[in-house]
Design a protein around this motif. Structure first.
Motif, short mmCIF file in Angstrom:
data_model
loop_
_atom_site.label_atom_id
_atom_site.label_comp_id
_atom_site.label_asym_id
_atom_site.label_seq_id
_atom_site.Cartn_x
_atom_site.Cartn_y
_atom_site.Cartn_z
N PHE A 13 117.68 -20.98 -17.00
CA PHE A 13 118.02 -20.16 -15.84
C PHE A 13 117.36 -20.78 -14.61
O PHE A 13 116.21 -21.22 -14.68
CB PHE A 13 117.51 -18.73 -16.01
CG PHE A 13 118.15 -17.94 -17.11
CD1 PHE A 13 119.23 -17.11 -16.85
CD2 PHE A 13 117.67 -18.01 -18.41
CE1 PHE A 13 119.82 -16.36 -17.86
CE2 PHE A 13 118.25 -17.27 -19.43
CZ PHE A 13 119.33 -16.45 -19.15
N ILE A 14 118.05 -20.78 -13.50
CA ILE A 14 117.50 -21.26 -12.24
C ILE A 14 117.28 -20.06 -11.33
O ILE A 14 118.15 -19.20 -11.18
CB ILE A 14 118.45 -22.26 -11.54
CG1 ILE A 14 118.81 -23.40 -12.50
CG2 ILE A 14 117.81 -22.80 -10.26
CD1 ILE A 14 117.65 -24.23 -12.96
N GLY A 15 116.10 -20.01 -10.71
CA GLY A 15 115.79 -18.89 -9.83
C GLY A 15 114.83 -19.29 -8.74
O GLY A 15 114.52 -20.47 -8.55
N GLU A 16 114.34 -18.28 -8.04
CA GLU A 16 113.42 -18.48 -6.92
C GLU A 16 112.02 -18.08 -7.35
O GLU A 16 111.82 -16.99 -7.90
CB GLU A 16 113.86 -17.63 -5.73
CG GLU A 16 113.37 -18.10 -4.38
CD GLU A 16 113.99 -19.44 -3.96
OE1 GLU A 16 113.24 -20.26 -3.40
OE2 GLU A 16 115.19 -19.66 -4.21
N VAL A 80 112.27 -11.31 -12.88
CA VAL A 80 112.94 -10.16 -12.27
C VAL A 80 114.28 -10.60 -11.67
O VAL A 80 114.50 -11.78 -11.38
CB VAL A 80 112.08 -9.51 -11.16
CG1 VAL A 80 110.74 -9.06 -11.72
CG2 VAL A 80 111.86 -10.45 -9.98
N LYS A 81 115.17 -9.63 -11.50
CA LYS A 81 116.43 -9.89 -10.81
C LYS A 81 116.19 -10.07 -9.32
O LYS A 81 116.68 -11.00 -8.69
CB LYS A 81 117.40 -8.73 -11.07
CG LYS A 81 118.68 -8.76 -10.26
CD LYS A 81 119.55 -9.94 -10.63
CE LYS A 81 120.88 -9.88 -9.89
NZ LYS A 81 121.69 -11.09 -10.10
N GLU A 82 115.42 -9.12 -8.74
CA GLU A 82 115.13 -9.19 -7.30
C GLU A 82 113.70 -8.72 -7.05
O GLU A 82 113.30 -7.66 -7.53
CB GLU A 82 116.10 -8.32 -6.51
CG GLU A 82 115.88 -8.36 -5.01
CD GLU A 82 116.84 -7.47 -4.24
OE1 GLU A 82 116.66 -7.31 -3.02
OE2 GLU A 82 117.77 -6.92 -4.86
N ALA A 83 112.93 -9.50 -6.33
CA ALA A 83 111.56 -9.14 -5.96
C ALA A 83 111.57 -8.64 -4.52
O ALA A 83 111.97 -9.37 -3.61
CB ALA A 83 110.63 -10.34 -6.10
N ALA A 84 111.14 -7.40 -4.32
CA ALA A 84 111.17 -6.80 -2.99
C ALA A 84 110.15 -7.47 -2.07
O ALA A 84 108.96 -7.56 -2.41
CB ALA A 84 110.91 -5.30 -3.07
N LYS A 104 97.03 -15.47 -9.61
CA LYS A 104 97.52 -16.73 -10.19
C LYS A 104 98.52 -16.50 -11.33
O LYS A 104 98.49 -17.16 -12.37
CB LYS A 104 96.35 -17.60 -10.67
CG LYS A 104 95.41 -18.01 -9.54
CD LYS A 104 94.27 -18.86 -10.03
CE LYS A 104 93.46 -19.43 -8.89
NZ LYS A 104 92.92 -18.43 -7.96
N ILE A 105 99.43 -15.55 -11.09
CA ILE A 105 100.50 -15.26 -12.04
C ILE A 105 101.81 -15.79 -11.49
O ILE A 105 102.21 -15.42 -10.39
CB ILE A 105 100.62 -13.74 -12.29
CG1 ILE A 105 99.31 -13.16 -12.80
CG2 ILE A 105 101.76 -13.45 -13.28
CD1 ILE A 105 99.29 -11.64 -12.82
N PRO A 106 102.52 -16.67 -12.20
CA PRO A 106 103.81 -17.15 -11.71
C PRO A 106 104.94 -16.16 -12.00
O PRO A 106 104.94 -15.48 -13.04
CB PRO A 106 104.03 -18.46 -12.48
CG PRO A 106 103.20 -18.32 -13.70
CD PRO A 106 102.08 -17.37 -13.41
N GLY A 107 105.88 -16.08 -11.07
CA GLY A 107 107.05 -15.23 -11.26
C GLY A 107 108.31 -15.98 -10.90
O GLY A 107 108.27 -16.99 -10.19
N ILE A 108 109.45 -15.49 -11.39
CA ILE A 108 110.73 -16.08 -11.04
C ILE A 108 111.72 -14.95 -10.81
O ILE A 108 111.81 -14.01 -11.61
CB ILE A 108 111.22 -17.07 -12.13
CG1 ILE A 108 112.51 -17.76 -11.70
CG2 ILE A 108 111.37 -16.39 -13.48
CD1 ILE A 108 112.88 -18.95 -12.60
N ALA A 109 112.43 -15.01 -9.68
CA ALA A 109 113.41 -13.99 -9.30
C ALA A 109 114.79 -14.62 -9.21
O ALA A 109 114.94 -15.85 -9.23
CB ALA A 109 113.02 -13.36 -7.96
N ILE A 130 108.19 -21.14 -17.50
CA ILE A 130 108.55 -21.07 -16.09
C ILE A 130 107.93 -22.29 -15.43
O ILE A 130 106.71 -22.48 -15.50
CB ILE A 130 108.05 -19.79 -15.42
CG1 ILE A 130 108.69 -18.55 -16.07
CG2 ILE A 130 108.37 -19.80 -13.92
CD1 ILE A 130 108.14 -17.23 -15.53
N CYS A 131 108.75 -23.12 -14.81
CA CYS A 131 108.24 -24.35 -14.21
C CYS A 131 109.08 -24.73 -12.99
O CYS A 131 110.14 -24.16 -12.74
CB CYS A 131 108.22 -25.49 -15.22
SG CYS A 131 109.82 -25.88 -15.93
#
Length: 363
Positions: A13-16, A80-84, A104-109, A130-131
Protein backbone atom coordinates in the motif's frame (compact mmCIF):
# COMPACT_ATOMS: atom_id res chain seq x y z
CA UNK A 1 6.43 12.33 2.77
CA UNK A 2 5.30 9.24 0.82
CA UNK A 3 5.56 5.92 2.66
CA UNK A 4 4.73 2.34 1.85
CA UNK A 5 3.15 -0.40 3.91
CA UNK A 6 4.51 -3.81 2.89
CA UNK A 7 2.82 -6.99 4.12
CA UNK A 8 4.52 -10.38 4.36
CA UNK A 9 2.14 -11.76 1.74
CA UNK A 10 3.56 -9.31 -0.79
CA UNK A 11 0.73 -6.75 -0.72
CA UNK A 12 1.95 -3.14 -0.90
CA UNK A 13 0.00 0.00 0.00
CA UNK A 14 1.24 3.51 -0.76
CA UNK A 15 0.29 6.34 1.58
CA UNK A 16 1.33 9.55 3.28
CA UNK A 17 3.59 9.37 6.31
CA UNK A 18 2.87 11.15 9.58
CA UNK A 19 4.53 11.09 12.97
CA UNK A 20 8.09 9.74 13.08
CA UNK A 21 10.08 9.32 9.86
CA UNK A 22 11.55 6.06 11.16
CA UNK A 23 10.88 2.68 9.54
CA UNK A 24 9.09 0.05 11.60
CA UNK A 25 8.20 -3.65 11.57
CA UNK A 26 5.48 -5.42 13.52
CA UNK A 27 2.41 -7.63 13.49
CA UNK A 28 -0.37 -5.83 11.60
CA UNK A 29 -3.73 -5.98 13.41
CA UNK A 30 -6.97 -4.02 13.18
CA UNK A 31 -9.23 -2.34 15.74
CA UNK A 32 -12.87 -1.60 14.91
CA UNK A 33 -13.50 1.10 17.54
CA UNK A 34 -15.02 4.34 16.29
CA UNK A 35 -13.47 6.38 19.11
CA UNK A 36 -10.71 5.89 21.68
CA UNK A 37 -7.64 6.07 19.45
CA UNK A 38 -5.63 7.72 22.24
CA UNK A 39 -6.31 4.85 24.64
CA UNK A 40 -5.60 2.35 21.84
CA UNK A 41 -2.22 3.83 20.93
CA UNK A 42 -1.18 3.90 24.59
CA UNK A 43 -2.45 0.41 25.50
CA UNK A 44 0.64 -1.71 26.37
CA UNK A 45 -1.14 -4.79 24.97
CA UNK A 46 -0.28 -3.48 21.48
CA UNK A 47 3.46 -3.84 22.14
CA UNK A 48 5.15 -5.02 18.95
CA UNK A 49 2.09 -4.41 16.77
CA UNK A 50 1.16 -2.01 13.97
CA UNK A 51 -2.47 -1.05 14.51
CA UNK A 52 -4.93 -0.43 11.69
CA UNK A 53 -7.96 1.63 12.69
CA UNK A 54 -11.01 0.77 10.60
CA UNK A 55 -12.86 3.99 11.40
CA UNK A 56 -11.97 6.36 8.53
CA UNK A 57 -11.10 9.62 10.35
CA UNK A 58 -8.60 9.46 13.20
CA UNK A 59 -7.29 12.36 15.27
CA UNK A 60 -10.36 14.60 14.95
CA UNK A 61 -10.47 15.32 18.71
CA UNK A 62 -6.70 15.43 19.12
CA UNK A 63 -4.58 14.15 21.99
CA UNK A 64 -5.22 15.25 25.59
CA UNK A 65 -3.50 14.77 28.93
CA UNK A 66 -6.21 12.57 30.52
CA UNK A 67 -6.87 9.60 28.24
CA UNK A 68 -3.53 7.79 28.25
CA UNK A 69 -3.41 4.15 29.33
CA UNK A 70 0.38 4.23 29.71
CA UNK A 71 3.05 6.94 29.83
CA UNK A 72 5.15 5.58 26.97
CA UNK A 73 3.24 3.90 24.13
CA UNK A 74 4.58 0.52 22.99
CA UNK A 75 2.71 0.38 19.68
CA UNK A 76 5.03 0.00 16.67
CA UNK A 77 2.99 2.03 14.19
CA UNK A 78 -0.45 3.33 13.17
CA UNK A 79 -2.35 2.87 9.91
CA UNK A 80 -5.30 5.14 9.17
CA UNK A 81 -7.49 6.17 6.25
CA UNK A 82 -7.29 9.87 7.15
CA UNK A 83 -5.29 11.64 9.87
CA UNK A 84 -6.96 14.85 11.03
CA UNK A 85 -4.64 17.88 10.75
CA UNK A 86 -6.89 20.29 12.68
CA UNK A 87 -8.56 18.56 15.64
CA UNK A 88 -11.45 20.28 17.37
CA UNK A 89 -12.05 19.55 21.04
CA UNK A 90 -11.77 21.63 24.20
CA UNK A 91 -9.35 19.11 25.71
CA UNK A 92 -7.08 18.91 22.66
CA UNK A 93 -3.38 19.62 23.24
CA UNK A 94 -1.62 17.93 20.29
CA UNK A 95 -2.46 16.57 16.88
CA UNK A 96 -1.71 12.88 16.42
CA UNK A 97 1.10 13.88 14.05
CA UNK A 98 2.73 16.06 16.74
CA UNK A 99 2.32 13.41 19.42
CA UNK A 100 3.64 10.60 17.22
CA UNK A 101 6.68 12.71 16.39
CA UNK A 102 7.36 13.27 20.09
CA UNK A 103 7.03 9.56 20.88
CA UNK A 104 8.88 8.44 17.72
CA UNK A 105 5.96 6.39 16.41
CA UNK A 106 5.64 6.12 12.60
CA UNK A 107 2.22 6.36 10.97
CA UNK A 108 0.83 6.04 7.47
CA UNK A 109 -2.39 7.64 6.18
CA UNK A 110 -4.28 7.44 2.91
CA UNK A 111 -4.44 3.63 3.08
CA UNK A 112 -7.53 1.71 2.00
CA UNK A 113 -8.11 0.35 5.51
CA UNK A 114 -11.18 -1.62 4.41
CA UNK A 115 -9.10 -3.60 1.92
CA UNK A 116 -6.33 -4.10 4.48
CA UNK A 117 -8.82 -5.34 7.07
CA UNK A 118 -10.31 -7.81 4.60
CA UNK A 119 -6.83 -9.19 3.89
CA UNK A 120 -6.19 -9.71 7.62
CA UNK A 121 -9.61 -11.30 8.13
CA UNK A 122 -8.99 -13.67 5.22
CA UNK A 123 -5.36 -14.63 5.88
CA UNK A 124 -4.96 -13.77 9.56
CA UNK A 125 -2.59 -11.28 11.15
CA UNK A 126 0.52 -10.65 9.06
CA UNK A 127 3.97 -9.22 9.60
CA UNK A 128 4.25 -5.80 8.03
CA UNK A 129 6.67 -2.92 7.54
CA UNK A 130 6.12 0.83 7.23
CA UNK A 131 9.02 2.41 5.36
CA UNK A 132 9.98 5.19 2.96
CA UNK A 133 8.73 4.96 -0.60
CA UNK A 134 12.39 5.02 -1.66
CA UNK A 135 13.14 1.68 0.00
CA UNK A 136 13.45 -1.32 -2.33
CA UNK A 137 10.16 -3.16 -1.76
CA UNK A 138 11.52 -6.56 -2.77
CA UNK A 139 14.43 -6.24 -0.36
CA UNK A 140 12.14 -5.11 2.47
CA UNK A 141 9.78 -8.01 1.74
CA UNK A 142 12.60 -10.55 1.87
CA UNK A 143 13.86 -9.14 5.19
CA UNK A 144 10.32 -9.08 6.54
CA UNK A 145 9.68 -12.73 5.71
CA UNK A 146 12.96 -13.76 7.37
CA UNK A 147 12.41 -11.64 10.47
CA UNK A 148 11.09 -13.19 13.68
CA UNK A 149 8.80 -11.04 15.78
CA UNK A 150 9.77 -10.58 19.46
CA UNK A 151 8.37 -12.83 22.16
CA UNK A 152 9.42 -10.72 25.16
CA UNK A 153 6.66 -8.09 24.94
CA UNK A 154 5.56 -8.52 28.57
CA UNK A 155 9.15 -8.01 29.72
CA UNK A 156 9.27 -4.80 27.65
CA UNK A 157 6.14 -3.21 29.12
CA UNK A 158 5.92 -4.51 32.69
CA UNK A 159 7.17 -2.34 35.53
CA UNK A 160 10.73 -3.20 36.56
CA UNK A 161 10.17 -2.50 40.29
CA UNK A 162 7.21 -2.79 42.65
CA UNK A 163 5.47 0.44 43.65
CA UNK A 164 2.47 1.38 45.82
CA UNK A 165 -0.72 3.23 44.94
CA UNK A 166 -1.86 3.77 48.53
CA UNK A 167 -5.39 3.50 49.84
CA UNK A 168 -7.05 2.64 53.15
CA UNK A 169 -9.21 -0.24 51.95
CA UNK A 170 -8.45 -3.79 50.84
CA UNK A 171 -4.86 -4.55 49.88
CA UNK A 172 -4.62 -5.74 46.29
CA UNK A 173 -1.43 -6.91 44.59
CA UNK A 174 -1.74 -5.95 40.94
CA UNK A 175 0.56 -8.03 38.72
CA UNK A 176 1.62 -5.84 35.80
CA UNK A 177 1.86 -7.75 32.52
CA UNK A 178 1.30 -4.52 30.57
CA UNK A 179 -1.29 -2.86 32.76
CA UNK A 180 -3.68 -0.25 31.44
CA UNK A 181 -4.06 2.68 33.82
CA UNK A 182 -7.83 2.08 33.76
CA UNK A 183 -7.44 -1.04 35.91
CA UNK A 184 -5.48 0.83 38.56
CA UNK A 185 -7.99 3.68 38.41
CA UNK A 186 -10.91 1.31 39.13
CA UNK A 187 -9.11 -0.17 42.14
CA UNK A 188 -8.21 3.31 43.41
CA UNK A 189 -11.85 4.40 43.14
CA UNK A 190 -12.70 1.55 45.51
CA UNK A 191 -10.05 2.84 47.96
CA UNK A 192 -7.88 -0.25 47.54
CA UNK A 193 -4.35 -0.21 48.88
CA UNK A 194 -2.67 -1.32 45.65
CA UNK A 195 0.85 -2.63 45.24
CA UNK A 196 1.86 -3.00 41.58
CA UNK A 197 4.48 -5.71 41.01
CA UNK A 198 6.49 -6.91 37.96
CA UNK A 199 5.33 -9.84 35.82
CA UNK A 200 8.07 -12.15 37.17
CA UNK A 201 7.30 -11.66 40.87
CA UNK A 202 7.20 -15.04 42.63
CA UNK A 203 4.32 -16.48 44.63
CA UNK A 204 6.40 -16.21 47.79
CA UNK A 205 7.10 -12.52 47.21
CA UNK A 206 3.41 -11.82 46.61
CA UNK A 207 2.29 -13.74 49.71
CA UNK A 208 4.85 -11.81 51.80
CA UNK A 209 2.92 -8.62 50.96
CA UNK A 210 -0.11 -10.08 52.79
CA UNK A 211 -2.65 -9.14 50.10
CA UNK A 212 -6.41 -9.46 50.48
CA UNK A 213 -6.67 -10.04 46.73
CA UNK A 214 -4.58 -10.48 43.59
CA UNK A 215 -5.35 -8.74 40.30
CA UNK A 216 -3.86 -10.01 37.04
CA UNK A 217 -3.61 -7.29 34.40
CA UNK A 218 -3.90 -7.32 30.63
CA UNK A 219 -0.75 -7.54 28.53
CA UNK A 220 0.68 -8.28 25.07
CA UNK A 221 1.65 -11.44 23.26
CA UNK A 222 1.38 -15.17 23.81
CA UNK A 223 0.65 -16.22 27.43
CA UNK A 224 2.95 -19.21 26.98
CA UNK A 225 5.86 -16.75 26.68
CA UNK A 226 5.38 -15.89 30.38
CA UNK A 227 6.10 -19.21 32.17
CA UNK A 228 7.17 -17.35 35.34
CA UNK A 229 3.64 -16.05 35.80
CA UNK A 230 2.10 -19.50 35.30
CA UNK A 231 4.34 -20.88 38.07
CA UNK A 232 3.46 -17.94 40.32
CA UNK A 233 -0.26 -18.56 39.82
CA UNK A 234 0.10 -22.22 40.77
CA UNK A 235 1.59 -21.01 44.05
CA UNK A 236 -1.15 -18.53 44.95
CA UNK A 237 -4.32 -20.23 43.68
CA UNK A 238 -6.57 -21.12 46.58
CA UNK A 239 -4.65 -18.96 49.03
CA UNK A 240 -5.75 -15.47 47.95
CA UNK A 241 -8.90 -14.34 46.02
CA UNK A 242 -7.98 -13.61 42.41
CA UNK A 243 -9.38 -11.62 39.48
CA UNK A 244 -7.74 -11.68 36.03
CA UNK A 245 -8.26 -9.63 32.88
CA UNK A 246 -7.27 -10.50 29.28
CA UNK A 247 -3.72 -11.92 29.40
CA UNK A 248 -4.32 -12.52 33.11
CA UNK A 249 -7.34 -14.63 32.15
CA UNK A 250 -5.26 -16.73 29.75
CA UNK A 251 -2.46 -17.24 32.29
CA UNK A 252 -5.02 -18.32 34.89
CA UNK A 253 -6.36 -20.90 32.44
CA UNK A 254 -2.86 -22.27 31.72
CA UNK A 255 -2.04 -22.46 35.44
CA UNK A 256 -5.30 -24.39 35.99
CA UNK A 257 -4.54 -27.02 33.36
CA UNK A 258 -6.33 -25.61 30.30
CA UNK A 259 -4.71 -24.55 27.01
CA UNK A 260 -4.58 -21.42 24.85
CA UNK A 261 -4.39 -20.98 21.07
CA UNK A 262 -3.63 -18.14 18.68
CA UNK A 263 -6.66 -16.65 16.94
CA UNK A 264 -6.80 -15.95 13.22
CA UNK A 265 -7.14 -12.17 13.62
CA UNK A 266 -8.17 -11.70 17.24
CA UNK A 267 -10.72 -9.45 18.91
CA UNK A 268 -9.89 -5.74 18.92
CA UNK A 269 -12.65 -3.19 19.30
CA UNK A 270 -15.20 -1.71 21.67
CA UNK A 271 -18.50 -3.33 20.63
CA UNK A 272 -18.06 -7.05 21.22
CA UNK A 273 -21.17 -8.72 22.71
CA UNK A 274 -20.46 -11.15 25.57
CA UNK A 275 -23.07 -13.34 27.26
CA UNK A 276 -23.03 -14.10 30.98
CA UNK A 277 -24.09 -17.76 31.08
CA UNK A 278 -25.41 -17.54 34.66
CA UNK A 279 -27.77 -14.61 34.08
CA UNK A 280 -28.28 -14.68 30.32
CA UNK A 281 -27.42 -10.98 30.18
CA UNK A 282 -25.34 -9.59 27.34
CA UNK A 283 -22.70 -6.88 27.85
CA UNK A 284 -21.12 -4.85 25.07
CA UNK A 285 -17.41 -5.02 25.81
CA UNK A 286 -14.02 -3.60 24.94
CA UNK A 287 -11.53 -6.22 23.75
CA UNK A 288 -7.92 -6.49 22.63
CA UNK A 289 -6.42 -9.96 22.33
CA UNK A 290 -4.93 -12.29 19.75
CA UNK A 291 -5.02 -15.50 21.84
CA UNK A 292 -7.93 -17.37 23.40
CA UNK A 293 -8.54 -20.15 25.90
CA UNK A 294 -9.26 -23.41 24.06
CA UNK A 295 -12.81 -24.42 25.00
CA UNK A 296 -12.17 -28.16 24.60
CA UNK A 297 -9.15 -28.00 26.92
CA UNK A 298 -11.33 -26.95 29.89
CA UNK A 299 -12.78 -30.46 30.18
CA UNK A 300 -11.01 -32.29 32.99
CA UNK A 301 -9.96 -29.09 34.80
CA UNK A 302 -11.64 -27.47 37.79
CA UNK A 303 -12.64 -24.50 35.66
CA UNK A 304 -16.10 -23.46 34.53
CA UNK A 305 -16.90 -21.22 31.57
CA UNK A 306 -18.89 -18.21 32.77
CA UNK A 307 -19.00 -16.00 29.65
CA UNK A 308 -18.90 -16.56 25.89
CA UNK A 309 -18.43 -14.25 22.90
CA UNK A 310 -21.62 -14.11 20.87
CA UNK A 311 -19.77 -13.35 17.62
CA UNK A 312 -17.73 -16.55 17.51
CA UNK A 313 -18.48 -18.58 20.65
CA UNK A 314 -14.99 -18.24 22.15
CA UNK A 315 -14.38 -18.34 25.91
CA UNK A 316 -14.75 -14.91 27.55
CA UNK A 317 -14.87 -15.77 31.23
CA UNK A 318 -13.83 -18.48 33.70
CA UNK A 319 -14.19 -19.27 37.37
CA UNK A 320 -12.50 -21.86 39.54
CA UNK A 321 -14.84 -24.43 41.08
CA UNK A 322 -12.76 -24.86 44.25
CA UNK A 323 -11.10 -21.50 44.86
CA UNK A 324 -12.22 -17.83 44.97
CA UNK A 325 -10.92 -16.93 41.52
CA UNK A 326 -12.52 -15.66 38.32
CA UNK A 327 -11.29 -14.07 35.10
CA UNK A 328 -12.58 -12.41 31.94
CA UNK A 329 -11.08 -12.12 28.47
CA UNK A 330 -12.50 -8.65 27.84
CA UNK A 331 -11.79 -5.29 29.52
CA UNK A 332 -14.28 -4.39 32.28
CA UNK A 333 -12.41 -1.12 32.87
CA UNK A 334 -13.15 -0.19 29.20
CA UNK A 335 -10.73 2.63 28.30
CA UNK A 336 -11.83 2.92 25.57
CA UNK A 337 -15.29 1.46 25.23
CA UNK A 338 -18.51 0.83 27.15
CA UNK A 339 -18.55 0.30 30.91
CA UNK A 340 -21.20 -2.44 30.92
CA UNK A 341 -18.89 -4.84 32.76
CA UNK A 342 -17.52 -2.40 35.35
CA UNK A 343 -19.50 -4.24 38.06
CA UNK A 344 -16.88 -7.02 37.98
CA UNK A 345 -14.57 -4.88 40.11
CA UNK A 346 -17.32 -4.71 42.74
CA UNK A 347 -17.74 -8.48 42.45
CA UNK A 348 -14.00 -8.82 43.15
CA UNK A 349 -14.37 -6.66 46.29
CA UNK A 350 -17.30 -8.80 47.45
CA UNK A 351 -15.32 -11.99 46.83
CA UNK A 352 -12.45 -10.65 48.97
CA UNK A 353 -14.90 -9.76 51.76
CA UNK A 354 -16.53 -13.20 51.63
CA UNK A 355 -13.13 -14.90 51.79
CA UNK A 356 -12.21 -12.79 54.84
CA UNK A 357 -15.43 -13.73 56.61
CA UNK A 358 -14.88 -17.40 55.85
CA UNK A 359 -11.37 -17.24 57.33
CA UNK A 360 -12.81 -15.47 60.40
CA UNK A 361 -15.38 -18.21 60.93
CA UNK A 362 -12.69 -20.91 60.85
CA UNK A 363 -10.28 -18.95 63.07
Amino acid sequence: MKKQLILADGTIFIGEGFGSDADTVGEVVFNTGMTGYQEILSDPSYCGQIVTLTYPLIGNYGINRDDFESINPAVRGFIVKEAADFPSNWRNEFTIDEYFRMKKIPGIAGIDTRKLTRIIRQYGTLKGAICSIEEDAEKVLEELRNKSLPTDQVHQVSTKNPYPSPGRGKRVVLVDFGMKHGILRELNQRDCDVIVVPYNTTAEEILMLRPDGIMLSNGPGDPKDVPEAIEMLKGVLGKIPLFGICLGHQLFALASGADTTKMKFGHRGSNHPVKDLATGKVAITSQNHGYTVDLDSIAGTRLEVTHIALNDGTVEGLKHLDYPAFTVQYHPEASPGPEDANYLFDKFMEMIESAKQEVGQHA
